[in-house]
Design an enzyme around this catalytic site. Structure first.
Site, short mmCIF file in Angstrom:
data_model
loop_
_atom_site.label_atom_id
_atom_site.label_comp_id
_atom_site.label_asym_id
_atom_site.label_seq_id
_atom_site.Cartn_x
_atom_site.Cartn_y
_atom_site.Cartn_z
N CYS A 117 0.82 -1.23 0.00
CA CYS A 117 0.00 0.00 0.00
C CYS A 117 0.84 1.27 0.00
CB CYS A 117 -0.92 0.01 1.21
SG CYS A 117 -1.93 -1.46 1.32
N HIS A 257 -3.48 7.07 3.16
CA HIS A 257 -3.90 5.77 2.62
C HIS A 257 -5.27 5.44 3.20
CE1 HIS A 257 -4.11 1.77 1.30
NE2 HIS A 257 -3.83 1.20 2.46
N ASN A 287 -10.29 -0.28 0.54
CA ASN A 287 -8.83 -0.18 0.48
C ASN A 287 -8.35 -0.69 -0.89
OD1 ASN A 287 -6.07 -0.58 0.72
ND2 ASN A 287 -6.19 -1.54 2.75
O1 UT7 Z 1 -3.65 -1.38 3.66
C1 UT7 Z 1 -3.12 -2.01 4.77
C2 UT7 Z 1 -3.87 -3.26 5.03
N1 UT7 Z 1 -4.79 -3.40 6.06
C3 UT7 Z 1 -5.22 -2.57 7.03
O2 UT7 Z 1 -4.90 -1.44 7.12
C4 UT7 Z 1 -6.16 -3.14 8.02
C5 UT7 Z 1 -5.85 -2.70 9.41
N2 UT7 Z 1 -6.78 -3.33 10.37
C6 UT7 Z 1 -8.08 -3.00 10.44
O3 UT7 Z 1 -8.55 -2.16 9.69
C7 UT7 Z 1 -8.90 -3.67 11.49
O4 UT7 Z 1 -8.05 -4.38 12.35
C8 UT7 Z 1 -9.99 -4.64 10.91
C9 UT7 Z 1 -11.06 -3.82 10.22
C10 UT7 Z 1 -9.37 -5.62 9.95
C11 UT7 Z 1 -10.65 -5.39 12.04
O5 UT7 Z 1 -11.26 -4.49 12.96
P1 UT7 Z 1 -11.08 -4.70 14.53
O6 UT7 Z 1 -11.86 -3.68 15.20
O7 UT7 Z 1 -9.60 -4.76 14.78
O8 UT7 Z 1 -11.79 -6.08 14.75
P2 UT7 Z 1 -11.21 -7.42 15.37
O9 UT7 Z 1 -10.31 -8.09 14.38
O10 UT7 Z 1 -10.65 -7.12 16.73
O11 UT7 Z 1 -12.50 -8.25 15.53
C12 UT7 Z 1 -13.56 -7.86 16.40
C13 UT7 Z 1 -14.72 -8.82 16.24
C14 UT7 Z 1 -14.30 -10.29 16.21
O12 UT7 Z 1 -15.30 -11.05 16.88
P3 UT7 Z 1 -15.06 -11.60 18.36
O13 UT7 Z 1 -13.82 -12.44 18.27
O14 UT7 Z 1 -14.86 -10.38 19.20
O15 UT7 Z 1 -16.31 -12.36 18.63
C15 UT7 Z 1 -14.30 -10.62 14.75
O16 UT7 Z 1 -14.52 -11.99 14.50
O17 UT7 Z 1 -15.35 -8.58 14.99
C16 UT7 Z 1 -15.45 -9.81 14.26
N3 UT7 Z 1 -15.39 -9.52 12.84
C17 UT7 Z 1 -16.47 -9.26 12.10
N4 UT7 Z 1 -17.79 -9.18 12.40
C18 UT7 Z 1 -18.64 -8.89 11.41
C19 UT7 Z 1 -14.30 -9.47 12.06
N5 UT7 Z 1 -14.65 -9.18 10.79
C20 UT7 Z 1 -16.01 -9.06 10.80
C21 UT7 Z 1 -16.95 -8.75 9.81
N6 UT7 Z 1 -18.25 -8.68 10.15
N7 UT7 Z 1 -16.61 -8.53 8.52
#
Ligand code: UT7
Length: 332
Positions: A117, A257, A287
């Protein structure tokens, strides 16, 4: 790097996004997710999906065509084409060579660059160096990604995040004191494991098993990348300001970004920048990796938000892990 005042900047910009839209509601039918989670946790409402019969070079070519037209140059005036992508049409020839042929840039050398990215910022730095050294006059820089081709549509942690598109810029001489004022690039390979496409390279060539085990798709430890991004974005922005002896109050626009609205907002708050100075379009596109910054820049310029003499910071982070920033005094 600290730059002298030799004027090297962006002469024209362009973008291309596919017509097909995939909304959060569409995704609700594909994986266990919902519009509310995606919007509040990421800021994304919809993303674009490239048509099946097209590839990255198509989007790159369309964005580049507009950037060349916007610059007032002709394809023959381009001396070098750099395409930043993690989703080239194929391993080789480079996507840059395919674009060169599509556009008739017959005088241009061409190569692909991979810094995930952060690729557009790495490309800006390469272009600046080539022009500064007098090796070339005009560079066509493109960030183009068909990320949905390497998206695992069964993984809700990643499939809601990415989209396809391309952004381009033509770089060349501008008046002294305008254009690129400072650049900053960095990498921390220790974090490479947090964002990968494990198979398809020399370590794990394509096999029946690699396909069955879904190893050709993006894998990400989102929380780790998130923490890295929040750490990096504000620091990289301050780095270029300090190099140019400027302060945050001198900044007219930040073009970050477009990965997650929470990353953008926390960087903005760290920098104490008002909301209206930050360019955000990830609600529409998700993204798009190295295409995110040039597409956002092109839209902000074409909408008349960014104008001549505005101080603009472009800042990004991504796989590698990598980061980069660039301070521009806008001049076109
Ligand atoms: O370009 C560079 C590449 N990437 C990035 O910049 C991504 C950087 N990271 C992020 O943007 C965030 O970490 C994410 C959007 C990927 C995830 O958000 P988060 O607030 O860090 O969520 P999490 O991974 O801590 O997950 C929280 C909960 C989990 O459930 P439990 O374990 O608490 O029951 C996940 O399973 O949200 C759940 N979850 C979802 N729920 C509904 C994860 N993805 C989804 C989804 N829909 N799509």
């Amino acid at each position: 790097m600290i730059l002298n005042n030799k004027g090297i900047g962006i002469l024209g910009t362009g973008k291309y996004v596919p017509e097909k839209v995939l909304t959060n509601h569409d995704l609700e039918k594909m994986v266990d997710t919902n519009d509310e989670w995606i919007r509040t946790r990421t800021g994304i409402s919809e993303r674009r999906i490239l048509e099946d019969d097209k590839a990255t070079s198509f989007m790159a070519t369309e964005a580049a065509r507009k950037a060349i037209e916007d610059s007032g140059l002709s394809p023959e005036d381009i001396d070098l084409i750099i395409v930043s992508t993690v989703t080239p049409d194929m391993a080789f020839p480079s996507t840059a060579c395919l674009v060169q042929d599509n556009l008739g840039c017959t005088n241009a050398a061409a190569f692909d660059l991979e810094a995930a990215c952060s690729g557009f910022l790495y490309g800006l730095s390469m272009a600046y160096g080539q022009i500064f050294a007098g090796l070339v006059k005009n560079v066509l820089l493109i960030g183009a990604e068909a990320l949905t081709r390497i998206t695992d549509w069964t993984d809700r942690n990643t499939c809601v995040l990415f989209g396809d598109g391309a952004g381009a810029a033509v770089l060349g001489e501008v008046p002294e004191g305008k254009g690129i004022l400072a650049l900053n690039l960095g990498a921390d390979g220790r974090g490479g494991k947090y964002l990968t496409q494990p198979a398809g390279g020399s370590l794990m060539p394509a096999t029946k098993e690699s396909v069955e085990n879904r190893m050709h798709y993006i894998r990400m430890e989102g929380n780790e990348v998130f923490k890295f991004a929040v750490r990096t974005m504000a620091d990289a922005s301050m780095n270029v300001l300090e190099k140019a002896n400027m302060e945050i109050s001198d900044v007219d626009f930040l073009v970050p970004h477009q990965a997650n609205i929470r990353i953008i907002n926390s960087s903005r708050k760290k920098l104490k920048l008002p909301k209206d100075k930050v360019v955000v379009n990830l609600n529409k596109y998700g993204n798009m990796s190295s295409a995110s910054i040039p597409v956002a820049l092109d839209e902000a310029v074409k909408e008349g938000r960014i104008d001549n003499n505005d101080n603009v910071i472009l800042v990004g982070f991504g796989g590698g892990l990598t980061w980069g920033s660039c301070l521009l005094k806008w001049h076109k």
